[in-house]
Write an enzyme that holds these catalytic residues in place. Structure first.
Site, PDB file in Angstrom:
ATOM      1  N   ARG A  23      -8.925   3.213   5.674  1.00 50.72           N
ATOM      2  CA  ARG A  23      -9.580   2.615   6.383  1.00 50.72           C
ATOM      3  C   ARG A  23      -9.666   1.653   7.249  1.00 50.72           C
ATOM      4  NH1 ARG A  23     -13.032   0.880   0.501  1.00 50.72           N
ATOM      5  NH2 ARG A  23     -10.302   2.296  -0.318  1.00 50.72           N
ATOM      6  N   SER A 109      -3.902  -5.777  -7.853  1.00 49.24           N
ATOM      7  CA  SER A 109      -4.211  -4.624  -6.715  1.00 49.24           C
ATOM      8  C   SER A 109      -3.369  -4.987  -5.348  1.00 49.24           C
ATOM      9  CB  SER A 109      -5.662  -4.095  -6.309  1.00 49.24           C
ATOM     10  OG  SER A 109      -5.904  -3.517  -6.723  1.00 49.24           O
ATOM     11  N   TYR A 377      17.469 -25.991  32.032  1.00 48.73           N
ATOM     12  CA  TYR A 377      17.627 -24.650  30.706  1.00 48.73           C
ATOM     13  C   TYR A 377      19.114 -25.713  30.008  1.00 48.73           C
ATOM     14  CZ  TYR A 377      19.185 -21.195  27.613  1.00 48.73           C
ATOM     15  OH  TYR A 377      19.867 -20.543  26.479  1.00 48.73           O
TER      16      TYR A 377
HETATM   17  C1  UD1 Z   1     -10.600  -0.377  -6.444  1.00 45.82           C
HETATM   18  C2  UD1 Z   1     -11.700  -0.273  -7.670  1.00 45.82           C
HETATM   19  C3  UD1 Z   1     -13.352  -0.861  -7.137  1.00 45.82           C
HETATM   20  C4  UD1 Z   1     -12.674  -2.258  -7.157  1.00 45.82           C
HETATM   21  C5  UD1 Z   1     -11.762  -2.344  -6.125  1.00 45.82           C
HETATM   22  C6  UD1 Z   1     -11.390  -3.734  -5.699  1.00 45.82           C
HETATM   23  C7  UD1 Z   1     -10.876   2.226  -8.471  1.00 45.82           C
HETATM   24  C8  UD1 Z   1     -11.491   3.767  -8.010  1.00 45.82           C
HETATM   25  N1  UD1 Z   1     -11.222   1.185  -7.546  1.00 45.82           N
HETATM   26  O1  UD1 Z   1     -11.583   0.696  -5.458  1.00 45.82           O
HETATM   27  O2  UD1 Z   1     -14.150  -0.747  -8.579  1.00 45.82           O
HETATM   28  O3  UD1 Z   1     -13.867  -3.175  -7.094  1.00 45.82           O
HETATM   29  O4  UD1 Z   1     -10.730  -1.964  -6.033  1.00 45.82           O
HETATM   30  O5  UD1 Z   1     -11.226  -4.047  -4.362  1.00 45.82           O
HETATM   31  O6  UD1 Z   1      -9.507   1.952  -8.534  1.00 45.82           O
HETATM   32  N2  UD1 Z   1      -3.308   2.785  -4.512  1.00 45.82           N
HETATM   33  C9  UD1 Z   1      -2.447   3.224  -5.520  1.00 45.82           C
HETATM   34  N3  UD1 Z   1      -1.960   4.528  -5.316  1.00 45.82           N
HETATM   35  C10 UD1 Z   1      -3.034   5.080  -4.905  1.00 45.82           C
HETATM   36  C11 UD1 Z   1      -4.750   4.659  -4.677  1.00 45.82           C
HETATM   37  C12 UD1 Z   1      -4.502   3.038  -4.347  1.00 45.82           C
HETATM   38  O7  UD1 Z   1      -1.475   1.865  -5.607  1.00 45.82           O
HETATM   39  O8  UD1 Z   1      -2.975   6.170  -5.180  1.00 45.82           O
HETATM   40  C13 UD1 Z   1      -3.481   1.113  -4.586  1.00 45.82           C
HETATM   41  C14 UD1 Z   1      -4.100   0.422  -3.263  1.00 45.82           C
HETATM   42  O9  UD1 Z   1      -2.792   0.539  -1.857  1.00 45.82           O
HETATM   43  C15 UD1 Z   1      -4.546  -0.598  -2.870  1.00 45.82           C
HETATM   44  C16 UD1 Z   1      -5.374  -0.627  -5.345  1.00 45.82           C
HETATM   45  O10 UD1 Z   1      -4.583   0.817  -5.425  1.00 45.82           O
HETATM   46  O11 UD1 Z   1      -3.348  -2.097  -3.088  1.00 45.82           O
HETATM   47  C17 UD1 Z   1      -6.533  -1.113  -4.417  1.00 45.82           C
HETATM   48  O12 UD1 Z   1      -6.828   0.404  -4.048  1.00 45.82           O
HETATM   49  P1  UD1 Z   1      -7.669   0.926  -3.060  1.00 45.82           P
HETATM   50  O13 UD1 Z   1      -8.092   2.695  -2.420  1.00 45.82           O
HETATM   51  O14 UD1 Z   1      -8.160  -0.091  -2.215  1.00 45.82           O
HETATM   52  O15 UD1 Z   1      -9.513   0.769  -3.853  1.00 45.82           O
HETATM   53  P2  UD1 Z   1     -10.914   0.408  -3.345  1.00 45.82           P
HETATM   54  O16 UD1 Z   1     -11.815   1.275  -3.197  1.00 45.82           O
HETATM   55  O17 UD1 Z   1     -10.519  -1.088  -2.870  1.00 45.82           O
HETATM   56 CA    CA Z   2      -9.186  -2.683  -1.781  1.00 44.13          CA
END
Ligand code: UD1
Ligand code: CA
Length: 477
Positions: A23, A109, A377
């Site tokens: 995104r 996260s 300078y």
């Molecule tokens: C996630 C939660 C959502 C929560 C939100 C809060 C899930 C399915 N959803 O959504 O409920 O409200 O965070 O911010 O978990 N990442 C990995 N490997 C992957 C996918 C993601 O390491 O395969 C990491 C991303 O880099 C990121 C974190 O996990 O730092 C969260 O992933 P993201 O895709 O941002 O989840 P959200 O859609 O925000």
């Molecule tokens: Ca997120």
């Protein structure tokens, strides 16, 4: 007590940082985007490292893994690779082997950077007190749209039955304001006993860590939620606009902290202050100033508009006039700089010294009370006390191959528009005549002239005018 051991319980912290950040529409991995002057992941690691030792922190990396590891390696954390990014559940699954030695795991996260260590500790303690298999950190922000929602067994009861992602919400669930922060505590044995039951049966065909709430609850495990006191702490950043919201929050809280300590900041919404910056009381900061990195500013200073200070150290009673750029340098008490001065890394401007407009300095020490007021300078120069550098004087520190030093001793006077060809020593109290090109050392108290001698030709101009006029009279005839 071994690091990471609390009441004989071994606690590890996982940070999910492998995602691409689709995104953002950016080439750079999401967790390397910066807010408050540092990558998102840096902020999360810093908070985690206040709770457990770096050795007990595991960053799960995947997208641009090498770049992410390089950026944070010095923190001493360990890394787990998630080669294909198949969702948050899959990310945590990849850490099973690496976290064998732990009893409890906190999962953070990498894109939730405002989280404070106190909140991680509150989550840990609540999780242990509740003897839960999974504890979810939640919040009730003004706008819950986009986040997963937390379904409690009963309002006010700690038990949770499910987390539902935005795209799967029923109209009824859309009314729920309590969101999943993406931050959890798990009893490790329960986590890995059930993580294999996750299925990618959702909008993104991913393995969602959030589904474990429902799976564990169905297996009769205890799932609870604790709400963060400050919802701003758990805001995530999925778009650049959201990231800039977090950046503004971080920087404005730095400005509020300084104002509470006696610093006057005019139009604080226009200044950019990094979280680590310190400023003494009675200093005045004008609009559109940036104070970056670990910049330190003393008391009773004035930093005028448009100046940018990066890792600078400024004493008390210093005046930085408009539009100066100062990096990795020290400015002592009572000095004055600018407007439009460029102090590059490695400079030390002494007490009461003056640097004026359009002066650039690099790796230069200017002694106490010395002045370089206009258009100079000064590079690789050691300049003593009470020295006057005339307008337009230049240290020629570079010969096309190497850099050379210029030493100017105390009370030297450098005339306007001099070129000082380094390496060079100009002895104490010496004078350099204006417009000189100085290539040899100057003894103390001497006058150095390095320019053609002036000759005056008497009546030359008058004779020339007369000649030209008589020629014109000839042609008119
Ligand atoms: C996630 C939660 C959502 C929560 C939100 C809060 C899930 C399915 N959803 O959504 O409920 O409200 O965070 O911010 O978990 N990442 C990995 N490997 C992957 C996918 C993601 O390491 O395969 C990491 C991303 O880099 C990121 C974190 O996990 O730092 C969260 O992933 P993201 O895709 O941002 O989840 P959200 O859609 O925000
Ligand atoms: Ca997120």
């Amino acid at each position: 007590m071994r690091a990471g051991v609390i009441h004989e319980m071994r606690l590890g912290i996982l940070i999910m940082a492998a995602g691409k950040g689709t995104r953002l529409h950016s080439k750079r991995a999401k967790v390397l985007h910066e807010i408050g002057g540092r990558p998102l992941l840096d902020h999360v690691i810093a908070a985690a490292a206040r709770v457990v030792a770096p050795h007990d922190i595991f960053a799960i990396v995947g997208h641009q893994a090498e770049a992410v590891e390089t950026a944070v390696r010095s923190c001493g954390v360990r890394f787990v690779r998630q080669e294909d990014q198949r969702g948050t559940g899959h990310a945590v699954q990849c850490a099973e082997e690496a976290t064998r030695d732990y009893d409890e795991l906190i999962v953070l996260s990498g894109d939730v950077p405002l989280l404070q260590p106190e909140t991680i500790i509150a989550l840990r303690d609540f999780h242990l007190r509740q003897q839960a298999a999974m504890t979810i950190l939640t919040a009730s922000p003004k706008n819950p749209v986009g986040y997963g929602r937390v379904v409690r067994r009963k309002a006010d009861a700690p038990e949770v039955t499910a987390i539902v992602e935005q795209k799967a919400l029923t109209p009824e669930q859309e009314q729920i304001r309590e969101i999943n922060s993406g931050i959890y505590a798990f009893r490790r044995s329960a986590l890995y006993a059930h993580i294999g039951h996750l299925r990618p049966d959702n909008a993104h065909r991913e393995f969602y860590l959030t589904d474990l709430a429902r799976i564990l609850a169905a297996a009769g495990e205890r799932i609870v939620a604790i709400e963060a006191e400050d919802p701003n702490e758990v805001l995530g950043a999925n778009t650049i606009a959201e990231m800039m919201d977090l950046d503004r929050e971080m920087r404005s809280s730095a400005a509020r902290r300084l104002m509470a300590q006696g610093v006057t900041i005019f139009r604080p919404e226009t200044v950019v202050i990094d979280p680590a910056v310190e400023v003494g009381p009675d200093t005045v900061i004008e609009p559109y100033v940036q104070l970056l990195g670990g910049t330190r500013v003393g008391s009773d200073c004035r930093i005028r508009s448009y100046s940018v200070l990066d890792r600078a150290s400024i004493g008390d009673h210093v005046l930085i006039r408009n539009s100066c750029v100062i990096a990795e340098s020290q400015i002592d008490k009572g000095a004055e700089v600018g407007p439009f001065a460029h102090i590059r890394p490695g400079c030390h401007i002494g007490e009461g010294a003056h640097i004026g407009n359009f002066v650039e300095t690099k790796k230069t020490r200017l002694g106490a009370g010395s002045k370089a007021n206009h258009l100079s300078y000064l590079g690789d120069a050691q300049i003593g006390r009470g020295v006057n550098i005339g307008a337009g004087a230049i240290t020629c520190n570079y010969d096309g191959v190497g850099k050379h030093e210029t030493i100017i001793e105390d009370r030297v006077f450098i005339g306007t528009d001099s070129a000082l060809v380094a390496p060079l020593v100009i002895g104490e109290g010496a004078y350099v005549g204006a417009g000189s090109v100085i290539t040899d050392n100057v003894p103390a108290d001497a006058l150095a002239l390095g320019r053609a001698r002036q000759t005056n030709k008497q009546h030359w101009a008058k004779n020339r005018r007369a000649l030209l006029e008589s020629r014109r009279a000839e042609t008119k005839k």
